[in-house]
Design an enzyme around this catalytic site. Structure first.
Site, mmCIF file in Angstrom:
data_model
loop_
_atom_site.group_PDB
_atom_site.id
_atom_site.type_symbol
_atom_site.label_atom_id
_atom_site.label_comp_id
_atom_site.label_asym_id
_atom_site.label_seq_id
_atom_site.Cartn_x
_atom_site.Cartn_y
_atom_site.Cartn_z
ATOM 1 N N GLU A 113 0.886 -1.316 -0.118
ATOM 2 C CA GLU A 113 -0.016 0.064 -0.033
ATOM 3 C C GLU A 113 0.680 1.342 -0.029
ATOM 4 O O GLU A 113 0.772 2.094 0.962
ATOM 5 C CB GLU A 113 -0.920 0.003 1.226
ATOM 6 C CG GLU A 113 -1.777 -1.114 1.011
ATOM 7 C CD GLU A 113 -2.903 -1.133 2.388
ATOM 8 O OE1 GLU A 113 -2.924 -0.381 3.009
ATOM 9 O OE2 GLU A 113 -3.589 -2.340 2.663
ATOM 10 N N ASP A 126 -11.915 -10.911 0.409
ATOM 11 C CA ASP A 126 -13.059 -11.216 1.167
ATOM 12 C C ASP A 126 -14.292 -10.056 0.709
ATOM 13 O O ASP A 126 -13.918 -9.007 -0.080
ATOM 14 C CB ASP A 126 -12.892 -10.755 2.625
ATOM 15 C CG ASP A 126 -12.242 -9.481 3.039
ATOM 16 O OD1 ASP A 126 -11.608 -9.631 4.130
ATOM 17 O OD2 ASP A 126 -12.270 -8.440 2.205
ATOM 18 N N ASN A 143 2.137 -5.094 -3.136
ATOM 19 C CA ASN A 143 0.493 -5.597 -2.679
ATOM 20 C C ASN A 143 -0.076 -4.217 -2.567
ATOM 21 O O ASN A 143 0.437 -3.321 -1.905
ATOM 22 C CB ASN A 143 0.755 -6.542 -1.536
ATOM 23 C CG ASN A 143 -0.602 -7.013 -1.433
ATOM 24 O OD1 ASN A 143 -1.307 -7.766 -1.905
ATOM 25 N ND2 ASN A 143 -1.263 -6.572 0.059
ATOM 26 N N HIS A 176 -10.209 -6.880 -1.618
ATOM 27 C CA HIS A 176 -11.265 -6.533 -0.431
ATOM 28 C C HIS A 176 -12.335 -5.885 -0.965
ATOM 29 O O HIS A 176 -12.221 -4.768 -1.469
ATOM 30 C CB HIS A 176 -10.480 -5.616 0.555
ATOM 31 C CG HIS A 176 -9.447 -6.277 1.410
ATOM 32 N ND1 HIS A 176 -9.803 -7.164 2.466
ATOM 33 C CD2 HIS A 176 -8.120 -5.961 1.888
ATOM 34 C CE1 HIS A 176 -8.761 -7.618 2.969
ATOM 35 N NE2 HIS A 176 -7.706 -6.804 2.557
HETATM 36 O O1 G3I Z 1 -1.341 -9.465 18.858
HETATM 37 C C1 G3I Z 1 -2.563 -9.833 19.295
HETATM 38 C C2 G3I Z 1 -2.688 -11.106 20.020
HETATM 39 O O2 G3I Z 1 -1.502 -11.405 20.825
HETATM 40 C C3 G3I Z 1 -3.870 -11.436 20.578
HETATM 41 O O3 G3I Z 1 -3.818 -12.533 21.328
HETATM 42 C C4 G3I Z 1 -4.951 -11.048 19.540
HETATM 43 C C5 G3I Z 1 -6.421 -11.448 20.160
HETATM 44 O O4 G3I Z 1 -6.728 -10.471 20.698
HETATM 45 O O5 G3I Z 1 -4.871 -9.987 18.903
HETATM 46 C C6 G3I Z 1 -3.525 -9.760 18.293
HETATM 47 O O6 G3I Z 1 -3.448 -8.439 17.883
HETATM 48 C C7 G3I Z 1 -4.282 -7.907 16.619
HETATM 49 C C8 G3I Z 1 -4.555 -8.890 15.335
HETATM 50 O O7 G3I Z 1 -4.894 -8.066 14.343
HETATM 51 C C9 G3I Z 1 -5.474 -9.899 15.658
HETATM 52 O O8 G3I Z 1 -6.679 -9.671 15.708
HETATM 53 C C10 G3I Z 1 -3.297 -6.950 16.354
HETATM 54 O O9 G3I Z 1 -3.165 -5.878 17.584
HETATM 55 C C11 G3I Z 1 -3.790 -6.069 15.181
HETATM 56 O O10 G3I Z 1 -2.792 -5.123 14.696
HETATM 57 C C12 G3I Z 1 -4.117 -6.982 14.041
HETATM 58 O O11 G3I Z 1 -4.751 -6.154 12.874
HETATM 59 C C13 G3I Z 1 -4.401 -6.525 11.665
HETATM 60 C C14 G3I Z 1 -4.158 -5.407 10.708
HETATM 61 O O12 G3I Z 1 -3.938 -5.950 9.143
HETATM 62 C C15 G3I Z 1 -2.968 -4.747 11.268
HETATM 63 O O13 G3I Z 1 -1.877 -5.568 11.252
HETATM 64 C C16 G3I Z 1 -5.497 -7.517 11.107
HETATM 65 O O14 G3I Z 1 -5.400 -8.740 11.733
HETATM 66 C C17 G3I Z 1 -5.283 -7.644 9.532
HETATM 67 O O15 G3I Z 1 -6.283 -8.327 8.748
HETATM 68 C C18 G3I Z 1 -5.007 -6.304 8.723
HETATM 69 O O16 G3I Z 1 -4.798 -6.965 7.387
HETATM 70 C C19 G3I Z 1 -4.506 -5.790 6.515
HETATM 71 C C20 G3I Z 1 -3.533 -6.219 5.663
HETATM 72 O O17 G3I Z 1 -2.134 -6.455 6.176
HETATM 73 C C21 G3I Z 1 -3.205 -5.279 4.289
HETATM 74 N N1 G3I Z 1 -4.458 -5.085 3.810
HETATM 75 C C22 G3I Z 1 -5.511 -4.480 4.461
HETATM 76 C C23 G3I Z 1 -5.771 -5.705 5.721
HETATM 77 C C24 G3I Z 1 -6.947 -5.411 6.522
HETATM 78 O O18 G3I Z 1 -6.697 -4.268 7.434
#
Ligand code: G3I
Length: 366
Positions: A136, A246, A178, A214
């Site tokens: 991005e 998705d 990406n 997405h």
């Molecule tokens: O790290 C914790 C973990 O220790 C904990 O057990 C768990 C359950 O509460 O949460 C974990 O943290 C969060 C994780 O999502 C799982 O929910 C992180 O704090 C959070 O930052 C993370 O967000 C991810 C986000 O990117 C930021 O990294 C999303 O899952 C993920 O789907 C999203 O993916 C992005 C792509 O990388 C780029 N394109 C867009 C896409 C959607 O935003």
């Protein structure tokens, strides 16, 4: 139009072998002893997994000098145990940049960037053979490079620097750029194309582009527009992967059954578009069960059903429509879509089944 399994045979998405089918996965769920179904479906159905967030820089090294690979290792070990391919996502992304990178000088930030990439790619050199190096980097309004820490301090050179560092760490890895919101051929498509064309012409080792995919539902651009975009990037010699599929069904008007049928039709169209394009070598869903999707946490909407299985691991229509798109062994009620490989008896069976589905479906609407 509905899709139903027309055979009692167990069938798995990954067995179709017409393209690689993957899913994002979460380490804390795999590590959860109660998540048996999650692990079973992930390993049975998919041949590729993407760490959903664990490889992000902010997740790996929230504290300077303390990179923790344990969460990534849970996913990599699971993949190795089940002979799955791992896609490394993402080495550099403006939304997951550790806070300690702020206020560094240009030289210091450049050094940290290259050191980080060398460390991560080098550690997984034998198990991860493809990476999102930069995610991005182009603004959604196609106005140019996205303003972010790396761009502000290093200029757009950070992109080429990142790809060169990844290539130096693993010369055999396939390196992807990406992005999202460009898949349907728009201004952002051209902005990304121009960026990649210039970098590739300068000898930067960029080998592929990820189409995040997405969709909100109503914004799905259709096979013709996506194919046009694929053709454009294939003209640069790039491989293509659909990396984060998705559909945010909350935006689709109508009863739940209709929403899920529309979602299934979009999934089938996306999969067919990839299968039919010479440069497309894989589709990855951004998770496979509605129980674990990014959407509520980042959008606040909790009514979405964006993936292939519902929250109780029951396959939705989209699971079957993807199977139909990957292998005509499963029916598609649109007889035109039923492959010629299906025997006449099967077609009859398919028609009866589909007629039933249609009656039930429209009865539900009345
Ligand atoms: O790290 C914790 C973990 O220790 C904990 O057990 C768990 C359950 O509460 O949460 C974990 O943290 C969060 C994780 O999502 C799982 O929910 C992180 O704090 C959070 O930052 C993370 O967000 C991810 C986000 O990117 C930021 O990294 C999303 O899952 C993920 O789907 C999203 O993916 C992005 C792509 O990388 C780029 N394109 C867009 C896409 C959607 O935003």
């Amino acid at each position: 139009m509905g899709w139903l399994v027309t055979t009692s045979d167990a069938w798995y998405l990954k067995q179709t072998n017409v393209t690689v089918v993957g899913s994002a996965a979460r380490s804390y769920v795999i590590a959860d002893t109660n998540a048996t179904q999650y692990r079973q479906i992930l390993s049975d159905q998919f041949q590729r997994l993407t760490p959903e967030y664990e490889l992000q820089w902010a997740a790996l090294a929230p504290v300077r000098g303390q990179t923790n690979f344990s969460q990534v290792d849970v996913l990599v070990n699971f993949a190795m145990q089940h002979s799955m391919d791992v896609y490394g996502h993402a080495l550099v992304w403006y939304m997951s940049t550790p806070g300690w990178l702020n206020n560094l000088s240009k030289d210091k930030l450049n050094t940290e960037l290259q050191t980080h990439i060398a460390s991560v790619v080098g550690r997984y050199k034998s198990v991860i053979n493809a990476w999102t190096v930069v995610n991005e980097a182009i603004a959604d309004d196609a106005s140019g490079f996205r303003k972010c820490l790396f761009y502000d301090v290093l200029g757009n050179d950070y992109i080429n620097t990142a790809f060169r560092a990844a290539h130096a760490a693993d010369p055999n890895a396939t390196l992807f750029y990406n992005d999202g919101n460009f898949e349907g051929y728009n201004g952002k498509t051209i902005a990304i194309y121009d960026m990649l064309r210039i970098s590739i012409a300068a000898g930067v080792p960029i080998h592929g582009i990820g189409f995040q995919s997405h969709y909100l539902g109503w914004d799905y651009p259709g096979r013709a527009n996506i194919t046009k975009t694929m053709d454009l990037f294939a003209s640069l010699g790039l491989r293509i992967r659909l990396t984060e599929i998705d559909v945010q069904t909350r935006n689709i008007p109508g009863p739940r059954a209709y929403k899920l049928q529309q979602e299934a039709a979009i999934f089938a169209d996306i999969v067919t578009t990839c299968v039919e394009h010479h440069a497309c070598d894989g589709i990855t869903f951004w998770g496979f069960t509605d129980a674990y999707t990014w959407i509520p946490s980042l959008t606040g909407f909790t009514t979405d059903e964006p993936l292939l299985y519902d929250t109780t691991y029951v396959p939705k229509p989209g699971y079957y429509s993807v199977m139909c798109a990957l292998n005509s062994r499963f029916c598609a009620c649109d007889s035109a879509a039923v492959s010629t490989h299906v025997s006449s008896a099967s077609k009859l069976r398919v028609s009866v089944v589909c007629l039933y589905v249609a009656i039930v479906f429209f009865a539900a609407l009345c």
